[in-house]
Design an enzyme around this catalytic site. Structure first.
Site, PDB file in Angstrom:
ATOM      1  N   ASP A 116      -2.524  -0.895   5.712  1.00  0.00           N
ATOM      2  CA  ASP A 116      -2.997  -0.438   7.014  1.00  0.00           C
ATOM      3  C   ASP A 116      -4.511  -0.309   7.075  1.00  0.00           C
ATOM      4  O   ASP A 116      -5.086  -0.239   8.149  1.00  0.00           O
ATOM      5  CB  ASP A 116      -2.358   0.906   7.375  1.00  0.00           C
ATOM      6  CG  ASP A 116      -2.625   1.980   6.316  1.00  0.00           C
ATOM      7  OD1 ASP A 116      -3.236   1.656   5.273  1.00  0.00           O
ATOM      8  OD2 ASP A 116      -2.231   3.132   6.523  1.00  0.00           O
ATOM      9  N   ASP A 135      -7.371  -3.203   2.814  1.00  0.00           N
ATOM     10  CA  ASP A 135      -6.236  -4.098   2.555  1.00  0.00           C
ATOM     11  C   ASP A 135      -6.434  -5.488   3.146  1.00  0.00           C
ATOM     12  O   ASP A 135      -5.698  -6.415   2.810  1.00  0.00           O
ATOM     13  CB  ASP A 135      -4.946  -3.498   3.139  1.00  0.00           C
ATOM     14  CG  ASP A 135      -4.608  -2.145   2.549  1.00  0.00           C
ATOM     15  OD1 ASP A 135      -4.667  -2.030   1.313  1.00  0.00           O
ATOM     16  OD2 ASP A 135      -4.299  -1.215   3.304  1.00  0.00           O
ATOM     17  N   ASP A 154       0.860  -1.171   0.000  1.00  0.00           N
ATOM     18  CA  ASP A 154       0.000   0.000   0.000  1.00  0.00           C
ATOM     19  C   ASP A 154       0.904   1.231   0.000  1.00  0.00           C
ATOM     20  O   ASP A 154       2.050   1.166   0.467  1.00  0.00           O
ATOM     21  CB  ASP A 154      -0.890  -0.036   1.249  1.00  0.00           C
ATOM     22  CG  ASP A 154      -1.849   1.133   1.300  1.00  0.00           C
ATOM     23  OD1 ASP A 154      -2.388   1.489   0.245  1.00  0.00           O
ATOM     24  OD2 ASP A 154      -2.053   1.679   2.399  1.00  0.00           O
TER      25      ASP A 154
END
Length: 924
Positions: free
Chosen positions: A653, A657, A349
């Site tokens: 986070d 995700d 990410d």
């Protein structure tokens, strides 16, 4: 008090709330009044009675909790190992044959392994629990037309929720009233900047990040106020939908566990086959009685089973866990440490992982110059430069005036604590404050010199903020900042070094294109003098005749350590791919700063939807940037990478995700700013939210795997040598075997918890991060390993059996001969431990022999144990040993030291063969 028509009957209440059960309804595509009508609610909210009825029907506004595995189940799970099963059978059989001491020792070994695994898994769970954070606890709602604060779990569909700066959104809401409302949605979308909300409906197919009229559970209000009707609670929310997706994702086992499971099955089959052969040969050829040869076969099986191996694997992994904890990584499941060493691609990410999730002013454009600003995040250390040369504000008055304007036209507060500088308010305004601090300006001093008289707050309708100030000399100023297109259309002039000049829109457009091409978000700043003596500010005061000061270019920049970490990953043969919910241009700009391998193009979620799995599989190797993606897209990408044969680590986070984190071979969640859903789905949690910690984890994973291989290569020849000693005695018709079961278990466990354990502390080998990832399908026991195990097993068998026979022929009793055999075997292992420190590199040097204090300490400890084993009465009684003289020890040391030189000779031949192969492969 008047009630709405929805508050009359229980039956109608059940009917009213029914739309919330249709989780796929596009509330964002409906007008606010339509949504209120669908829920039989009003802008004054529900009645208390009606809310209670709905709460009974729909349950609390909570996500289903995943109960952790209880202590008993966690304890029993430690027995699920084929080698442990074999030991249990051996223990039961020896007990049935009335060899209770042997059976007790075997069962003790099993229990020790179990306890070690149980304790380490519990420690990992405790470490994770220590960093968990609570979600929103309270919610401000309208009930019976009154504002009341209720526990968030009591919210129901149709409730009207009031939001203000600092709140966590408690449920999914369709907004119908707002004032400058901005919400940080990074947990769901990955977009680092707070989203300006609106009440107008959007297209039904709009991506989550573009649904401006919605507020989603778990996101954070950073600015302004708003009100919305609850459209979904609990598991029906967007977070709940993702949680359900996580629950449906198949979690893969690790490469090591797969290999060790296969190894355990083959080893068990081989041991049983060898034991069966021994039994058959003893009965048919050597005329042993069935009970005698059966016990010998069991003894051979116990000798061949590496009962210390599960414990050493667990301890080695646990040491890796502790090392990682010291480097800000908390491992939830032990095998994840080793799996990191096999990772071939890291899907990361962007926001908060590769970047700091802290907006930073990177460029400032005035009409004359384009300045660069150093420093990262909310740290006021940094400076200004132009064309590579540092500049001071004294020689750049336009820049100075622009920075002062953005400090005064600002609603954000900065606070300094032990954790550094923190922004309370809008992140972009915070970045402007930090830029002012870097220039040497002090916000409090400037506010005192130019007190504020009035303000036009920022709102999405007009997209700017304006403030009125006066100086102590009687001067009055209006400062304004906002979207460049809204500011430029109000400007008539621009400020340059030569003073005010007519506005040159083309020049500003060029600046805007340059800065936007870097993925930067733009803010324009302008000003104008005001008439003296006034204390109010109106829209007509900022409609025209403003003077343009300049443009700010802001971005959530990559962590400096992340840039180095990406380079280290590439050197280690690991691909890094960015998968983010942010916009493609921003993602591409960050990717270029990170120096990802392929930054020429990015695939968006919309483009992914248009590709079949086969088409995407063909492109996934060549594309490193994926932008504006949904949780489904992330999960699909991870799955396809795995299908192509890669070992995938996914970092993130946000709640968005979580599905991909669970599917990945190693999911890595952020511990500081990460959501609970992400942590639950991951195998590893980073306490510092730093991508660089992942590279440390990969290095540790490779080291752990190397040390596991060394431990296996050390332990298995011991078992092989013991089994061959028993087999040799049966084949030659010895009535008294050289080793008893309890002596075998003594050797296996005492050497495992001393010598083999020392290998778990071996440091990383030179160049561990410069070699490509290992092939995950390559077996632990390669042909070279099998050869080394067989070779060393024969050496140990020859020396041990030879000295045993020598003692018998010299007239020694069986206790003395067995004591010699055990001590010979242990001394062989002491010398072989030094060989095992390096699999192919030479060890006959100062560092190889004396470079590990753990090895030296283990040898010293084992010597003390063996002296007690040989000379103390209780242990002589328990293990059937007897005292031996100094001349016997000399023979033992001379024979056992041979393994050190024989294996080093074999290593030299292997190295020469490998060098020859390399030389031939590079020949033209």
């Amino acid at each position: 008090m008047a009630h709405t028509g929805s508050d009359t009957h229980h039956a109608s209440a059940q009917k009213e709330a029914s739309p919330s059960t249709e989780s796929d309804l596009p509330w964002h595509a409906m007008e606010a009044d339509q949504v209120l009508t669908a829920f039989k609610s009003t802008k004054q909210g529900l009645s208390g009675e009606n809310a209670q009825l709905r709460l009974q029907q729909y349950g609390p506004n909570q996500l289903p909790e995943v109960s952790p595995r209880g202590p008993l189940l966690r304890f029993l799970a430690q027995f699920h190992n084929v080698l442990i099963y074999a030991l249990l059978v051996a223990g039961i059989v020896t007990a049935m044959l009335d060899h209770l001491v042997d059976s007790g020792v075997i069962m003790g070994v099993v229990l020790i392994n179990t306890i070690i695994g149980f304790i380490q898994e519990g420690k990992a769970e405790d470490a994770l629990r220590a960093i968990r954070q609570m979600l929103s606890a309270k919610s401000l709602v309208l009930r019976d037309g009154q504002r009341i604060s209720i526990p968030a779990e009591e919210l129901v569909p149709g409730d009207v929720v009031l939001l203000q700066s600092g709140d966590k959104v408690p449920a999914d809401l369709r907004l119908f009233r707002l004032k400058g409302l901005q919400i940080q949605e990074a947990a769901l979308t990955g977009e680092s900047v707070a989203v300006e909300k609106a009440i107008e409906a959007v297209a039904a197919e709009a991506a989550l990040g573009d649904r401006l009229c919605m507020a989603y559970s778990g996101t954070l209000v950073t600015y302004g106020q708003g009100a919305g009707v609850v459209t979904a609670t609990g598991s029906k929310t967007e977070i709940g939908r993702i949680s359900a997706m996580v629950a449906g994702v198949e979690q893969l086992t690790t490469p090591l566990l797969q290999q060790m499971d296969q190894f355990g099955r083959w080893l068990t089959a081989g041991i049983l086959g060898l034991a069966l052969f021994t039994f058959t040969f003893g009965v048919l050829v050597r005329d042993y009685s069935s009970s005698e040869i059966f016990l010998a076969a069991v003894e051979l099986a116990v000798a061949a089973i590496p009962e210390g191996l599960p414990a050493i694997m667990t301890i080695t992994l646990a040491i890796g866990v502790q090392r990682m904890a010291g480097r800000n990584a908390i491992i939830r499941r032990l095998p994840a440490v080793e799996t990191l060493g096999a990772v071939t691609v890291i899907c990361s990410d962007k926001t908060g992982t590769l970047t700091r999730n802290e907006m930073t002013v990177r460029n400032i454009a005035t009409v004359d110059d384009l300045y660069d600003i150093s420093g990262t995040g909310y740290d006021p250390h940094g400076g200004f430069s132009f064309q590579g040369k540092e500049v001071t504000l004294a020689k750049h008055p336009v820049l100075s005036k622009m920075l002062r304007a953005s400090l005064l036209c600002n609603e954000t507060a900065l606070r300094h604590s032990d954790h550094g500088w923190q922004v309370h308010g809008d992140p972009m305004e915070g970045a402007l404050m930090i830029a002012g601090l870097k220039s040497g300006l002090d916000p409090e001093t400037e506010a005192a010199l130019y007190p504020r008289d009035d303000i036009i707050p920022f709102e999405s309708g007009h997209k700017f903020m304006a403030t009125l100030h006066h100086s102590h000399k009687g001067q009055y100023f209006i400062f304004i900042k906002g979207a460049p297109e809204r500011i430029l259309e109000r400007c008539a002039t621009q400020l340059s070094l030569e003073g005010e000049k007519p506005l040159d829109c083309d020049s500003w457009e060029r600046h805007m294109q340059t800065m936007a091409s870097k993925g930067q978000r733009l803010l324009a700043v302008a000003m104008r003098p005001a008439h003296g003596g006034r204390l109010d500010l109106e829209f007509k005061d900022v409609e025209k005749d403003l003077t343009m000061l300049g443009l700010y270019g802001l971005i959530d920049p990559p962590r400096e350590e992340a840039i180095a970490a990406v380079a280290r990953c590439r050197e280690a043969g690991i691909q890094v791919k960015m998968i983010t919910g942010d916009h493609a241009d921003t993602a591409t700009a960050i990717a270029r700063q990170l120096k990802l391998a392929n930054t020429d193009n990015a695939l968006t979620g919309q483009a992914l939807d248009a590709l079949s799995d086969e088409e995407l599989l063909a492109r996934v190797q060549k594309v490193d940037i994926y932008a504006r993606v949904s949780p489904e897209h992330k999960l699909r990408l991870v799955t396809l990478l795995q299908k192509s044969g890669m070992i995938v680590s996914m970092t993130g986070d946000g709640v968005n995700d979580a599905p991909a984190l669970k599917r990945a071979d190693v999911g890595v969640a952020m511990g500081d700013k990460g959501t609970e859903a992400a942590k639950e789905a991951a195998e590893m949690v980073l306490a510092d939210d730093n991508f660089a910690s992942i590279t440390h984890a990969v290095e540790e994973g490779r080291t752990v795997y190397d040390n596991l291989k060394k431990a296996i290569l050390f332990i298995l020849p011991t078992n092989g040598g013991e089994a061959l000693v028993i087999l040799g005695a049966v084949l030659l018709g010895f009535q008294e075997l050289p080793l008893t079961p309890v002596q075998i278990l003594w050797v296996n466990m005492i050497t495992a918890v001393t010598l083999a354990l020392a290998l778990a502390f071996e440091p990383p080998e030179h160049g561990v991060m410069k070699r490509p990832p290992r092939d995950p399908v390559q077996p632990v026991l390669s042909r070279h390993f099998l050869w080394r195990i067989a070779y060393v097993s024969l050496v140990l068998m020859a020396g041990t059996f030879g000295l045993f026979v020598w003692e018998i022929e010299q007239g020694a009793n069986i206790e003395v001969a067995r004591t010699v055999a055990v001590n010979t075997l242990v001394c062989f292992e002491i010398f072989y431990l030094f060989n095992s420190r390096y699999i192919t590199e030479p060890v006959l040097n100062r560092h190889g022999l004396f470079g590990s204090r753990y090895v030296l300490a283990a040898v010293a400890t084992l010597v003390l144990f063996q002296l007690a084993f040989t000379y103390t009465g209780p242990l002589q009684t328990l293990f059937g040993t007897a005292a031996i003289g100094a001349d016997v020890w000399l023979r033992i040391l001379l024979v056992s030291s041979s393994v050190l030189f024989l294996v080093e000779g074999e290593k030299a031949l292997v190295r020469r063969f490998q060098e020859k192969q390399v030389h031939q492969s590079v020949k033209p």
